[in-house]
Design an enzyme around this catalytic site. Structure first.
Site, PDB file in Angstrom:
ATOM      1  CB  SER A 169     -10.597  58.678   3.727  1.00 20.22           C
ATOM      2  OG  SER A 169     -11.515  59.095   2.584  1.00 20.22           O
TER       3      SER A 169
HETATM    4  N1  SAH Z   1     -15.900  58.000   2.256  1.00 20.46           N
HETATM    5  C1  SAH Z   1     -14.936  57.227   1.907  1.00 20.46           C
HETATM    6  C2  SAH Z   1     -14.115  57.897   0.795  1.00 20.46           C
HETATM    7  C3  SAH Z   1     -14.504  57.596  -0.502  1.00 20.46           C
HETATM    8  S1  SAH Z   1     -13.713  58.269  -1.878  1.00 20.46           S
HETATM    9  C4  SAH Z   1     -14.250  56.634   2.857  1.00 20.46           C
HETATM   10  O1  SAH Z   1     -14.616  56.169   3.655  1.00 20.46           O
HETATM   11  O2  SAH Z   1     -13.084  56.116   2.680  1.00 20.46           O
HETATM   12  C5  SAH Z   1     -14.811  59.343  -2.609  1.00 20.46           C
HETATM   13  C6  SAH Z   1     -16.098  58.726  -3.127  1.00 20.46           C
HETATM   14  O3  SAH Z   1     -16.967  59.857  -3.537  1.00 20.46           O
HETATM   15  C7  SAH Z   1     -15.933  57.701  -4.395  1.00 20.46           C
HETATM   16  O4  SAH Z   1     -16.451  56.683  -4.090  1.00 20.46           O
HETATM   17  C8  SAH Z   1     -16.716  58.718  -5.435  1.00 20.46           C
HETATM   18  O5  SAH Z   1     -17.284  57.820  -6.372  1.00 20.46           O
HETATM   19  C9  SAH Z   1     -17.532  59.359  -4.631  1.00 20.46           C
HETATM   20  N2  SAH Z   1     -18.137  60.499  -5.440  1.00 20.46           N
HETATM   21  C10 SAH Z   1     -17.564  61.396  -6.218  1.00 20.46           C
HETATM   22  N3  SAH Z   1     -18.388  62.607  -6.785  1.00 20.46           N
HETATM   23  C11 SAH Z   1     -19.564  61.901  -6.272  1.00 20.46           C
HETATM   24  C12 SAH Z   1     -20.916  62.774  -6.429  1.00 20.46           C
HETATM   25  N4  SAH Z   1     -21.127  63.723  -7.163  1.00 20.46           N
HETATM   26  N5  SAH Z   1     -21.820  62.233  -5.727  1.00 20.46           N
HETATM   27  C13 SAH Z   1     -21.774  61.027  -4.801  1.00 20.46           C
HETATM   28  N6  SAH Z   1     -20.496  60.539  -4.676  1.00 20.46           N
HETATM   29  C14 SAH Z   1     -19.553  61.027  -5.363  1.00 20.46           C
END
Ligand code: SAH
Length: 223
Positions: free
Chosen positions: A71
């Site tokens: 992010s």
């Molecule tokens: N928190 C992260 C952003 C991650 S992007 C940061 O610090 O940058 C979003 C993440 O959510 C991805 O890795 C994706 O695989 C995960 N994701 C999507 N749907 C999900 C679900 N149902 N349960 C757990 N993780 C999920």
């Protein structure tokens, strides 16, 4: 695994570069000093593939593989400060560990962090980074975050870093009264609104914060 393991960083990943990012976050309106202090110390370049590490301190989201992203620092700061400024941070749940950057920021402002990721290879890399940083208050699980983490509930705060079409009911159920949730919710295709919810005695109160762009919250898991 291909992560940049130089914690302090040199040149484009140095402390001075990091401090410039913090100034940019202040300019954009981030005011919570505890969040800014944690982000000023946290090396974002170790969460990114080496080939991309020189862009680690730009205020932008970047690809982390498996079709996912790290992010934008402003969004990480904003979501974290919304939770920190609105109440307790003892037991915090994160949905979407991804590379683990947001998790690590939360670890600096919470007592316990519980983070769920559905893509196991990403989770494994994130765990390596938590070890490298010496974080001892992060618990992680490979699973579908839509369902929350029943055994560790209730939570003081929940942060969802992928966008569902609706706020998952299990997550609302797992908040304490007085607990808050920040979550991007898809309002029309490709458009999401960041919401700050609070569970009260009377029910759920909701405030729309700003437009954001996250990957979708998906069901099931990837091994
Ligand atoms: N928190 C992260 C952003 C991650 S992007 C940061 O610090 O940058 C979003 C993440 O959510 C991805 O890795 C994706 O695989 C995960 N994701 C999507 N749907 C999900 C679900 N149902 N349960 C757990 N993780 C999920």
């Amino acid at each position: 695994m291909n992560i940049t393991t130089n914690l302090s960083g040199i040149g484009m990943t140095s402390q001075r570069t990091r401090s410039r990012l913090i100034q940019r976050l202040r300019d954009k309106g981030i005011i919570e000093e505890s969040v800014l202090a944690v982000m000023e110390k946290l090396p974002r370049h170790i969460f990114i593939d080496e080939a991309m590490a020189h862009r680690a301190y730009e205020d932008t989201s970047l690809p982390i593989g498996m079709g996912q992203t790290i992010s934008q620092p402003y969004i990480v700061a904003r979501m974290t400060e919304l939770l920190v400024m609105s109440g307790k941070m003892d037991n915090v749940l994160e949905i979407g560990t991804g590379c683990g950057y947001q998790t690590s920021v939360l670890a600096g402002v919470s007592k316990w962090v519980y983070s769920i990721e559905r893509i196991q290879p990403l989770q494994k890399q994130a765990i390596e980074r938590f070890k490298l940083l010496g974080l001892h208050n992060v618990n992680y699980r490979h699973g579908d975050g839509y369902l929350g983490w029943e055994e560790e509930a209730p939570f003081d705060a929940i942060i969802v870093t992928a966008a569902p079409d609706q706020v998952p009911q299990p997550l609302l159920d797992q908040l304490v009264v007085g607990g808050r949730m920040v979550i991007p919710v898809t309002s029309s295709p490709g458009v999401q609104q960041l919401h700050l919810l609070e569970k009260t005695d009377e029910g759920i109160s909701s405030m729309q914060v700003e437009e954001v762009k996250f990957v979708p919250l998906l069901g099931g898991v990837v091994k």
